[in-house]
Design a protein around this motif. Structure first.
Motif, PDB file in Angstrom:
ATOM      1  N   LYS A  61      92.295  31.748  -1.028  1.00  0.00           N
ATOM      2  CA  LYS A  61      91.375  31.156  -1.993  1.00  0.00           C
ATOM      3  C   LYS A  61      89.841  31.973  -1.819  1.00  0.00           C
ATOM      4  CE  LYS A  61      90.692  26.910  -2.948  1.00  0.00           C
ATOM      5  NZ  LYS A  61      90.234  25.411  -2.834  1.00  0.00           N
ATOM      6  N   LEU A  62      89.182  32.638  -2.781  1.00  0.00           N
ATOM      7  CA  LEU A  62      88.046  33.307  -2.497  1.00  0.00           C
ATOM      8  C   LEU A  62      86.917  32.295  -3.123  1.00  0.00           C
ATOM      9  CD1 LEU A  62      86.096  35.620  -1.610  1.00  0.00           C
ATOM     10  CD2 LEU A  62      86.863  36.799  -3.879  1.00  0.00           C
ATOM     11  N   ILE A  63      85.685  31.829  -2.351  1.00  0.00           N
ATOM     12  CA  ILE A  63      84.752  31.214  -2.870  1.00  0.00           C
ATOM     13  C   ILE A  63      83.394  32.120  -2.682  1.00  0.00           C
ATOM     14  CG2 ILE A  63      83.443  28.992  -2.829  1.00  0.00           C
ATOM     15  CD1 ILE A  63      85.771  27.821  -1.318  1.00  0.00           C
ATOM     16  N   VAL A  64      82.751  32.266  -3.885  1.00  0.00           N
ATOM     17  CA  VAL A  64      81.348  33.097  -3.782  1.00  0.00           C
ATOM     18  C   VAL A  64      80.460  32.154  -4.327  1.00  0.00           C
ATOM     19  CG1 VAL A  64      79.980  34.927  -4.664  1.00  0.00           C
ATOM     20  CG2 VAL A  64      82.739  35.257  -4.536  1.00  0.00           C
ATOM     21  N   TYR A  65      79.392  32.138  -3.315  1.00  0.00           N
ATOM     22  CA  TYR A  65      78.408  30.692  -3.366  1.00  0.00           C
ATOM     23  C   TYR A  65      77.243  31.382  -4.366  1.00  0.00           C
ATOM     24  CZ  TYR A  65      80.834  28.161  -0.012  1.00  0.00           C
ATOM     25  OH  TYR A  65      81.629  27.354   0.591  1.00  0.00           O
ATOM     26  N   GLY A  66      77.005  32.591  -4.343  1.00  0.00           N
ATOM     27  CA  GLY A  66      75.591  33.056  -4.909  1.00  0.00           C
ATOM     28  C   GLY A  66      75.998  34.093  -6.358  1.00  0.00           C
ATOM     29  N   ASN A  67      75.067  35.443  -5.967  1.00  0.00           N
ATOM     30  CA  ASN A  67      75.334  36.121  -6.756  1.00  0.00           C
ATOM     31  C   ASN A  67      76.709  37.011  -7.014  1.00  0.00           C
ATOM     32  OD1 ASN A  67      72.463  36.078  -7.353  1.00  0.00           O
ATOM     33  ND2 ASN A  67      71.760  37.477  -5.747  1.00  0.00           N
ATOM     34  N   THR A  68      76.978  37.174  -8.156  1.00  0.00           N
ATOM     35  CA  THR A  68      78.186  38.042  -8.273  1.00  0.00           C
ATOM     36  C   THR A  68      77.763  39.295  -9.425  1.00  0.00           C
ATOM     37  OG1 THR A  68      78.658  36.746 -10.448  1.00  0.00           O
ATOM     38  CG2 THR A  68      79.739  36.175  -8.212  1.00  0.00           C
ATOM     39  N   ASP A  69      78.537  40.193  -9.356  1.00  0.00           N
ATOM     40  CA  ASP A  69      78.244  41.501 -10.100  1.00  0.00           C
ATOM     41  C   ASP A  69      79.504  42.405 -10.199  1.00  0.00           C
ATOM     42  OD1 ASP A  69      76.743  43.129 -11.717  1.00  0.00           O
ATOM     43  OD2 ASP A  69      76.134  44.273 -10.059  1.00  0.00           O
ATOM     44  N   GLY A  70      79.706  42.965 -11.481  1.00  0.00           N
ATOM     45  CA  GLY A  70      80.863  43.909 -11.896  1.00  0.00           C
ATOM     46  C   GLY A  70      82.240  43.283 -11.918  1.00  0.00           C
ATOM     47  N   PHE A  71      81.940  41.626 -12.599  1.00  0.00           N
ATOM     48  CA  PHE A  71      83.310  41.102 -12.499  1.00  0.00           C
ATOM     49  C   PHE A  71      83.760  41.323 -14.158  1.00  0.00           C
ATOM     50  CE2 PHE A  71      82.728  39.307  -8.832  1.00  0.00           C
ATOM     51  CZ  PHE A  71      82.488  38.240  -8.473  1.00  0.00           C
ATOM     52  N   TYR A  72      85.098  42.393 -13.993  1.00  0.00           N
ATOM     53  CA  TYR A  72      86.006  42.587 -15.107  1.00  0.00           C
ATOM     54  C   TYR A  72      87.434  42.039 -14.703  1.00  0.00           C
ATOM     55  CZ  TYR A  72      81.875  45.074 -15.646  1.00  0.00           C
ATOM     56  OH  TYR A  72      80.320  45.889 -15.947  1.00  0.00           O
ATOM     57  N   ALA A  73      88.094  41.983 -15.822  1.00  0.00           N
ATOM     58  CA  ALA A  73      89.282  41.405 -15.492  1.00  0.00           C
ATOM     59  C   ALA A  73      90.523  42.486 -14.654  1.00  0.00           C
ATOM     60  CB  ALA A  73      90.116  41.131 -16.956  1.00  0.00           C
ATOM     61  N   ASN A  74      90.104  43.548 -15.073  1.00  0.00           N
ATOM     62  CA  ASN A  74      90.761  45.001 -14.540  1.00  0.00           C
ATOM     63  C   ASN A  74      90.383  44.997 -12.714  1.00  0.00           C
ATOM     64  OD1 ASN A  74      88.108  45.757 -15.228  1.00  0.00           O
ATOM     65  ND2 ASN A  74      89.073  47.975 -15.055  1.00  0.00           N
ATOM     66  N   ASN A  75      89.326  43.973 -12.368  1.00  0.00           N
ATOM     67  CA  ASN A  75      88.840  44.394 -11.186  1.00  0.00           C
ATOM     68  C   ASN A  75      89.824  43.489  -9.983  1.00  0.00           C
ATOM     69  OD1 ASN A  75      85.480  44.313 -12.037  1.00  0.00           O
ATOM     70  ND2 ASN A  75      86.363  46.044 -11.004  1.00  0.00           N
ATOM     71  N   PHE A  76      90.533  42.497 -10.619  1.00  0.00           N
ATOM     72  CA  PHE A  76      91.182  41.631  -9.835  1.00  0.00           C
ATOM     73  C   PHE A  76      92.606  41.265  -9.989  1.00  0.00           C
ATOM     74  CE2 PHE A  76      86.774  40.489 -10.428  1.00  0.00           C
ATOM     75  CZ  PHE A  76      86.353  40.159  -8.979  1.00  0.00           C
ATOM     76  N   ASP A  77      93.480  41.378  -9.189  1.00  0.00           N
ATOM     77  CA  ASP A  77      94.666  40.975  -9.322  1.00  0.00           C
ATOM     78  C   ASP A  77      94.949  39.377  -8.575  1.00  0.00           C
ATOM     79  OD1 ASP A  77      97.490  40.406  -9.334  1.00  0.00           O
ATOM     80  OD2 ASP A  77      98.119  42.225  -8.010  1.00  0.00           O
ATOM     81  N   ILE A  78      94.704  38.317  -9.165  1.00  0.00           N
ATOM     82  CA  ILE A  78      94.435  36.907  -8.564  1.00  0.00           C
ATOM     83  C   ILE A  78      95.904  36.261  -8.964  1.00  0.00           C
ATOM     84  CG2 ILE A  78      93.184  34.904  -8.703  1.00  0.00           C
ATOM     85  CD1 ILE A  78      90.907  36.238  -9.990  1.00  0.00           C
ATOM     86  N   LYS A  79      96.416  35.983  -7.624  1.00  0.00           N
ATOM     87  CA  LYS A  79      97.710  35.036  -7.740  1.00  0.00           C
ATOM     88  C   LYS A  79      97.397  33.586  -7.050  1.00  0.00           C
ATOM     89  CE  LYS A  79     100.483  38.992  -7.279  1.00  0.00           C
ATOM     90  NZ  LYS A  79      99.702  40.103  -6.537  1.00  0.00           N
ATOM     91  N   GLY A  80      96.212  33.741  -6.376  1.00  0.00           N
ATOM     92  CA  GLY A  80      95.837  32.435  -5.655  1.00  0.00           C
ATOM     93  C   GLY A  80      94.454  31.844  -6.222  1.00  0.00           C
ATOM     94  N   SER A  81      93.376  31.434  -5.899  1.00  0.00           N
ATOM     95  CA  SER A  81      92.164  31.000  -6.419  1.00  0.00           C
ATOM     96  C   SER A  81      90.737  31.802  -6.098  1.00  0.00           C
ATOM     97  CB  SER A  81      91.915  29.630  -5.891  1.00  0.00           C
ATOM     98  OG  SER A  81      93.117  28.838  -6.155  1.00  0.00           O
ATOM     99  N   PHE A  82      90.136  31.937  -7.184  1.00  0.00           N
ATOM    100  CA  PHE A  82      88.956  32.521  -7.272  1.00  0.00           C
ATOM    101  C   PHE A  82      87.685  31.531  -7.738  1.00  0.00           C
ATOM    102  CE2 PHE A  82      85.578  35.461  -6.888  1.00  0.00           C
ATOM    103  CZ  PHE A  82      85.238  36.137  -8.118  1.00  0.00           C
ATOM    104  N   ILE A  83      86.886  31.232  -7.095  1.00  0.00           N
ATOM    105  CA  ILE A  83      85.807  30.283  -7.351  1.00  0.00           C
ATOM    106  C   ILE A  83      84.453  30.797  -7.352  1.00  0.00           C
ATOM    107  CG2 ILE A  83      84.753  27.726  -6.773  1.00  0.00           C
ATOM    108  CD1 ILE A  83      87.554  27.106  -5.525  1.00  0.00           C
ATOM    109  N   VAL A  84      83.884  30.727  -8.206  1.00  0.00           N
ATOM    110  CA  VAL A  84      82.165  30.994  -8.170  1.00  0.00           C
ATOM    111  C   VAL A  84      81.398  29.800  -8.334  1.00  0.00           C
ATOM    112  CG1 VAL A  84      80.377  32.584  -9.304  1.00  0.00           C
ATOM    113  CG2 VAL A  84      82.712  33.231  -9.242  1.00  0.00           C
ATOM    114  N   LEU A  85      80.699  29.506  -7.407  1.00  0.00           N
ATOM    115  CA  LEU A  85      79.486  28.533  -7.461  1.00  0.00           C
ATOM    116  C   LEU A  85      78.158  29.156  -7.402  1.00  0.00           C
ATOM    117  CD1 LEU A  85      80.889  26.434  -4.314  1.00  0.00           C
ATOM    118  CD2 LEU A  85      81.319  26.109  -6.964  1.00  0.00           C
ATOM    119  N   ASP A  86      77.523  29.250  -8.837  1.00  0.00           N
ATOM    120  CA  ASP A  86      76.360  29.798  -9.024  1.00  0.00           C
ATOM    121  C   ASP A  86      75.530  28.880  -9.134  1.00  0.00           C
ATOM    122  OD1 ASP A  86      74.248  31.259 -10.352  1.00  0.00           O
ATOM    123  OD2 ASP A  86      75.565  32.339 -11.529  1.00  0.00           O
ATOM    124  N   GLU A  87      74.519  28.874  -8.098  1.00  0.00           N
ATOM    125  CA  GLU A  87      73.328  27.816  -8.203  1.00  0.00           C
ATOM    126  C   GLU A  87      72.513  28.109  -9.242  1.00  0.00           C
ATOM    127  OE1 GLU A  87      73.243  27.668  -3.371  1.00  0.00           O
ATOM    128  OE2 GLU A  87      71.433  28.557  -4.426  1.00  0.00           O
TER     129      GLU A  87
END
Length: 102
Positions: A61-87
């Motif tokens: 499981k990957l959790i990102v609490y703040g800024n994210t940049d460059g998220f495109y579908a081809n950037n990730f191979d997700i079989k688990g969890s990806f959580i973005v908490l954007d304040e």
């Protein structure tokens, strides 16, 4: 390459919830793309180059609490969890996607 291997990081420390991570495009180098095999990884921010790739395995499981940049579908191979908490937006995005290979 394994996310939890200190020698894979420029400062020789495994990233934590205070880390601001930049994942470059390594397609023209001998370096492999990072893979999170298991466990919960927490980051302050994550930037991914357009041609870079991050793999999140089923038991991870990957959790990102703040800024994210460059998220495109081809950037990730997700079989688990990806959580973005954007304040800024005060919302949680929980993406559980298993990208299929066509």
């Amino acid at each position: 390459t394994s996310w939890d291997e200190p020698k894979n990081w420029s400062d020789y420390h495994i990233p934590n919830e205070f880390s601001n991570i930049y994942i470059p495009d390594v397609s023209t180098s001998t370096f492999p793309n990072p893979t999170i095999h298991s466990g919960i990884i927490e980051l302050n921010s994550l930037q991914v180059e357009p041609s870079a790739k991050l793999t999140i395995e089923k038991k991870a499981k990957l959790i990102v609490y703040g800024n994210t940049d460059g998220f495109y579908a081809n950037n990730f191979d997700i079989k688990g969890s990806f959580i973005v908490l954007d304040e800024i937006r005060d919302m949680e995005i929980d993406i559980k996607i298993a990208l299929s290979k066509n």
